[in-house]
Write a protein that holds these residues in place. Structure first.
Motif, PDB file in Angstrom:
ATOM      1  N   PHE A 164      40.624  45.195  51.524  1.00 48.40           N
ATOM      2  CA  PHE A 164      39.903  44.167  51.102  1.00 48.40           C
ATOM      3  C   PHE A 164      39.871  42.972  52.260  1.00 48.40           C
ATOM      4  CE2 PHE A 164      40.747  45.877  47.055  1.00 48.40           C
ATOM      5  CZ  PHE A 164      39.305  45.773  46.419  1.00 48.40           C
ATOM      6  N   THR A 165      38.781  42.698  52.728  1.00 47.71           N
ATOM      7  CA  THR A 165      38.410  41.625  53.841  1.00 47.71           C
ATOM      8  C   THR A 165      37.926  40.446  53.235  1.00 47.71           C
ATOM      9  OG1 THR A 165      36.255  42.668  54.876  1.00 47.71           O
ATOM     10  CG2 THR A 165      38.689  43.247  55.544  1.00 47.71           C
ATOM     11  N   THR A 166      37.306  40.415  52.155  1.00 46.85           N
ATOM     12  CA  THR A 166      36.614  39.097  51.477  1.00 46.85           C
ATOM     13  C   THR A 166      37.039  39.113  50.047  1.00 46.85           C
ATOM     14  OG1 THR A 166      35.065  39.121  53.208  1.00 46.85           O
ATOM     15  CG2 THR A 166      34.407  37.794  51.217  1.00 46.85           C
ATOM     16  N   VAL A 167      37.328  37.788  49.492  1.00 47.80           N
ATOM     17  CA  VAL A 167      37.617  37.846  48.035  1.00 47.80           C
ATOM     18  C   VAL A 167      37.089  36.283  47.748  1.00 47.80           C
ATOM     19  CG1 VAL A 167      39.873  39.468  48.373  1.00 47.80           C
ATOM     20  CG2 VAL A 167      40.188  36.757  48.538  1.00 47.80           C
ATOM     21  N   GLY A 168      36.915  36.255  46.521  1.00 49.85           N
ATOM     22  CA  GLY A 168      36.733  35.046  45.764  1.00 49.85           C
ATOM     23  C   GLY A 168      37.947  34.596  44.813  1.00 49.85           C
ATOM     24  N   ALA A 169      38.507  33.478  45.396  1.00 48.22           N
ATOM     25  CA  ALA A 169      39.673  32.876  44.551  1.00 48.22           C
ATOM     26  C   ALA A 169      39.375  31.929  43.340  1.00 48.22           C
ATOM     27  CB  ALA A 169      40.719  32.515  45.444  1.00 48.22           C
ATOM     28  N   THR A 211      39.303  34.098  52.465  1.00 49.36           N
ATOM     29  CA  THR A 211      39.399  33.970  51.102  1.00 49.36           C
ATOM     30  C   THR A 211      38.122  32.693  50.837  1.00 49.36           C
ATOM     31  OG1 THR A 211      41.724  34.710  50.983  1.00 49.36           O
ATOM     32  CG2 THR A 211      41.081  32.786  49.313  1.00 49.36           C
ATOM     33  N   LEU A 212      37.501  33.116  49.948  1.00 51.18           N
ATOM     34  CA  LEU A 212      36.402  32.097  49.445  1.00 51.18           C
ATOM     35  C   LEU A 212      36.759  31.519  48.241  1.00 51.18           C
ATOM     36  CD1 LEU A 212      33.233  34.256  50.306  1.00 51.18           C
ATOM     37  CD2 LEU A 212      34.582  32.370  51.688  1.00 51.18           C
ATOM     38  N   GLN A 213      36.538  30.287  48.075  1.00 52.30           N
ATOM     39  CA  GLN A 213      36.791  29.598  46.802  1.00 52.30           C
ATOM     40  C   GLN A 213      35.675  29.163  45.635  1.00 52.30           C
ATOM     41  OE1 GLN A 213      40.335  28.657  46.255  1.00 52.30           O
ATOM     42  NE2 GLN A 213      39.530  28.226  44.272  1.00 52.30           N
ATOM     43  N   TYR A 214      36.157  29.437  44.399  1.00 47.98           N
ATOM     44  CA  TYR A 214      35.310  28.985  43.396  1.00 47.98           C
ATOM     45  C   TYR A 214      35.604  27.614  43.142  1.00 47.98           C
ATOM     46  CZ  TYR A 214      33.919  33.740  41.765  1.00 47.98           C
ATOM     47  OH  TYR A 214      33.287  34.991  41.634  1.00 47.98           O
ATOM     48  N   ALA A 215      34.743  26.958  42.380  1.00 50.76           N
ATOM     49  CA  ALA A 215      35.120  25.857  41.910  1.00 50.76           C
ATOM     50  C   ALA A 215      35.044  25.779  40.313  1.00 50.76           C
ATOM     51  CB  ALA A 215      34.097  24.769  42.386  1.00 50.76           C
ATOM     52  N   PRO A 216      35.761  25.044  39.706  1.00 51.33           N
ATOM     53  CA  PRO A 216      35.514  24.887  38.267  1.00 51.33           C
ATOM     54  C   PRO A 216      34.303  24.457  37.744  1.00 51.33           C
ATOM     55  CG  PRO A 216      36.905  23.244  38.880  1.00 51.33           C
ATOM     56  CD  PRO A 216      36.634  23.793  39.913  1.00 51.33           C
ATOM     57  N   GLY A 276      31.343  23.846  50.011  1.00 57.02           N
ATOM     58  CA  GLY A 276      31.311  25.230  50.222  1.00 57.02           C
ATOM     59  C   GLY A 276      31.900  25.942  48.990  1.00 57.02           C
ATOM     60  N   ALA A 277      31.674  25.614  47.655  1.00 57.67           N
ATOM     61  CA  ALA A 277      32.199  26.555  46.813  1.00 57.67           C
ATOM     62  C   ALA A 277      31.427  27.633  46.660  1.00 57.67           C
ATOM     63  CB  ALA A 277      32.076  25.673  45.433  1.00 57.67           C
ATOM     64  N   MET A 278      32.153  28.908  46.549  1.00 55.04           N
ATOM     65  CA  MET A 278      31.473  30.191  46.589  1.00 55.04           C
ATOM     66  C   MET A 278      30.451  30.360  45.192  1.00 55.04           C
ATOM     67  SD  MET A 278      33.322  33.653  46.188  1.00 55.04           S
ATOM     68  CE  MET A 278      32.572  35.167  45.267  1.00 55.04           C
ATOM     69  N   ALA A 279      31.051  29.804  44.190  1.00 56.60           N
ATOM     70  CA  ALA A 279      30.333  30.046  42.804  1.00 56.60           C
ATOM     71  C   ALA A 279      31.235  29.071  41.967  1.00 56.60           C
ATOM     72  CB  ALA A 279      30.199  31.106  42.397  1.00 56.60           C
ATOM     73  N   PHE A 280      30.866  28.873  40.887  1.00 62.86           N
ATOM     74  CA  PHE A 280      31.577  28.156  39.713  1.00 62.86           C
ATOM     75  C   PHE A 280      32.180  28.962  38.585  1.00 62.86           C
ATOM     76  CE2 PHE A 280      29.065  25.265  42.115  1.00 62.86           C
ATOM     77  CZ  PHE A 280      29.856  24.076  42.094  1.00 62.86           C
ATOM     78  N   SER A 281      33.317  28.620  38.317  1.00 63.58           N
ATOM     79  CA  SER A 281      33.873  29.576  37.075  1.00 63.58           C
ATOM     80  C   SER A 281      35.029  28.918  36.354  1.00 63.58           C
ATOM     81  CB  SER A 281      34.313  30.905  37.580  1.00 63.58           C
ATOM     82  OG  SER A 281      34.793  31.595  36.574  1.00 63.58           O
ATOM     83  N   ASN A 282      35.150  28.907  35.113  1.00 60.69           N
ATOM     84  CA  ASN A 282      36.288  28.356  34.332  1.00 60.69           C
ATOM     85  C   ASN A 282      37.087  29.632  34.085  1.00 60.69           C
ATOM     86  OD1 ASN A 282      35.476  25.745  34.302  1.00 60.69           O
ATOM     87  ND2 ASN A 282      35.368  25.633  32.245  1.00 60.69           N
ATOM     88  N   ASP A 283      37.383  30.597  34.840  1.00 60.28           N
ATOM     89  CA  ASP A 283      37.842  31.837  34.605  1.00 60.28           C
ATOM     90  C   ASP A 283      38.916  31.710  33.910  1.00 60.28           C
ATOM     91  OD1 ASP A 283      37.884  34.741  34.516  1.00 60.28           O
ATOM     92  OD2 ASP A 283      39.710  34.517  35.676  1.00 60.28           O
ATOM     93  N   ALA A 343      29.943  32.183  37.135  1.00 59.32           N
ATOM     94  CA  ALA A 343      30.799  33.250  36.735  1.00 59.32           C
ATOM     95  C   ALA A 343      31.386  32.787  35.715  1.00 59.32           C
ATOM     96  CB  ALA A 343      31.717  33.786  38.137  1.00 59.32           C
ATOM     97  N   ALA A 344      31.184  33.662  34.450  1.00 60.94           N
ATOM     98  CA  ALA A 344      31.805  33.257  33.131  1.00 60.94           C
ATOM     99  C   ALA A 344      32.688  33.914  32.495  1.00 60.94           C
ATOM    100  CB  ALA A 344      30.506  33.123  32.001  1.00 60.94           C
ATOM    101  N   HIS A 345      33.759  33.474  32.123  1.00 53.28           N
ATOM    102  CA  HIS A 345      34.764  34.082  31.154  1.00 53.28           C
ATOM    103  C   HIS A 345      34.331  34.080  29.882  1.00 53.28           C
ATOM    104  CE1 HIS A 345      39.227  35.085  30.313  1.00 53.28           C
ATOM    105  NE2 HIS A 345      38.760  34.647  29.126  1.00 53.28           N
ATOM    106  N   VAL A 346      33.748  35.012  29.226  1.00 55.04           N
ATOM    107  CA  VAL A 346      32.993  34.962  27.952  1.00 55.04           C
ATOM    108  C   VAL A 346      34.044  34.973  26.859  1.00 55.04           C
ATOM    109  CG1 VAL A 346      30.564  35.400  28.594  1.00 55.04           C
ATOM    110  CG2 VAL A 346      32.240  37.224  28.334  1.00 55.04           C
TER     111      VAL A 346
END
Length: 422
Positions: free
Chosen positions: A85-90, A118-123, A143-150, A175-178
């Motif tokens: 892997f060379t790109t991840v979303g944390a 390493t790209l960063q999610y925001a809550p 620069g948040a990659m996306a938003f998640s409450n994972d 990005a949802a943790h359902v």
């Protein structure tokens, strides 16, 4: 200028595997041709090896700050490179949760330790658990990659609706943790015969599907890009399929462990099989595979969740949820899906490179002239045993240890720099 010439590669290029040479100059791919004879500082003979775009994983946990005994950004990113892997979303479930400008900036600084991108999610909400929304507009600008409450479902429908409107307004992704917390009911294992056999508190499938159904209606109303993390149920696949047919802007991911294992594989109280969402029934597993093959499920993501050994050796009741997966993902999927002819190599690579990059608008996942030289070289013919001692991650919590697989990662490059070599 540093130049690297890769010769005789089986190159995954333009969605097919072709025999080709590839030239890297500094950090970019500058030539792709049948034969390149230019002088180079380094020549790599990739004969009989696959050269693929660096893999993309939109769902990892690197644990720093706050839980560095489990993983650090450095160990997690090195483990990712080991996995190709060379790109991840944390995900943002670190301590403190980066739910404000200062903590998010600090997280971005910490992420600079990464040997990969390493790209960063925001809550989505404050502390990932409150109903108050995070400063979505400010975090998007940073620069948040996306938003998640994972790790946490958003139980309040008004909170989710408002979040979708604001995330849509900044042209980002949710990005949802359902997981309906009330239906989850402090369970530790999938509801069914295995839970009954071991006398363990069970997690109902409707904890996932009831919230998913609600969110799909809200996503239809708001138009937000709604991405479902780690889908695990047969009914979830059906709901996603119906939503896509209805034109709702929804995508979803599935993990290797939900594709390869079911609760029938749990034959003793071993928390290496404890993850959230849990391993479901064999019927769920088969429907996830069908959903992946027919395009209902868009990508594979690992949900890499490392833990210290003493956090995973206390049985289902007391151990943490989670499985480490970023180092084993490609070999497992290649061995169990491509080698068995369930899918083609090209299909697997699409699911682990181009598709996740496309969906999240990332500059990654594709080999082309002018692109960053983010590559992995894989020996598809090399078989090896998954061993704890070969892990670079601090987390060794995997039920796949001891399994024989094919597809050994030989080298990984990020912007032309070798970040892993066997």
């Amino acid at each position: 200028m540093t130049t690297i010439l890769i010769k005789n590669a089986n190159l995954f290029y333009a969605k097919q595997v072709i025999k080709s040479d590839l030239l890297i100059e500094d950090d970019k791919i500058t030539q792709i041709a049948d034969e390149i004879n230019e002088r180079a500082d380094k020549i790599i003979d990739a004969d009989n090896k696959l050269v693929a775009p660096g893999l993309v994983d939109v769902h990892v946990h690197f644990r720093e700050p706050g839980q560095v005994h489990k993983e650090t950004i450095l160990t997690g990113s090195k483990a990712a490179a080991h996995g190709g892997f060379t790109t991840v979303g944390a995900m943002p479930n670190v301590i403190p949760v980066p739910d404000n400008v200062d903590d998010f900036k600090n997280q971005l600084e910490l992420n600079k330790q990464s040997v990969i991108k390493t790209l960063q999610y925001a809550p989505v909400t404050m502390n990932e658990t409150e109903d108050k929304l995070s400063p979505i507009e400010d975090l998007a600008k940073l620069g948040a990659m996306a938003f998640s409450n994972d790790g946490h479902g958003i139980n309040n429908a008004k909170t989710m609706f408002d979040a979708m409107l604001r995330i849509k307004a900044v042209n980002s992704h949710l990005a949802a943790h359902v997981e309906d917390q009330n239906l989850f009911n402090k369970g530790v294992i999938n509801a069914g015969p295995v839970a009954e056999e071991f006398g363990l508190p069970a997690i109902e499938r409707v904890a996932e599907t009831s919230q998913l159904a609600r969110d799909l209606i809200l996503a239809k109303e708001t138009g937000v890009h709604y991405h479902v993390c780690h889908l695990s149920t047969a009914d979830g696949v059906k709901l996603i399929r119906m939503a896509k047919d209805a034109g709702i802007n929804v995508t979803c991911e599935v993990t290797p462990h939900h594709l390869l294992l079911s609760d029938s594989n749990i034959i003793k109280d071993d928390a290496n099989y404890k993850m959230n969402p849990p391993l479901r029934s064999e019927n769920d597993r088969r429907d996830l595979i069908d959903g992946l093959l027919d395009g209902t499920i868009d990508m594979i993501a690992t949900d890499h969740a490392p833990h210290a050994e003493n956090e995973k050796n206390q049985g289902f009741l007391k151990s943490a949820f989670g499985i480490t997966g970023i180092e084993t993902s490609f070999p497992l999927m290649y061995s169990r899906f491509v080698k068995t002819s369930l899918m083609s190599l090209e299909q697997l690579l699409e699911l682990m490179t181009n598709k996740p990059a496309q969906i999240f608008n990332l500059s990654a996942g594709e080999i082309k002239i002018g692109a960053d030289a983010d590559l992995t070289i894989i020996d598809l013919n090399k078989s090896f045993e998954i061993k704890k001692e070969d892990f670079i991650s601090k987390g060794m919590n995997s039920p796949f240890i001891g399994q024989e697989v094919y597809g050994q990662i030989q080298k990984t490059f990020v912007k032309g720099q070798e970040v892993y070599s066997i």
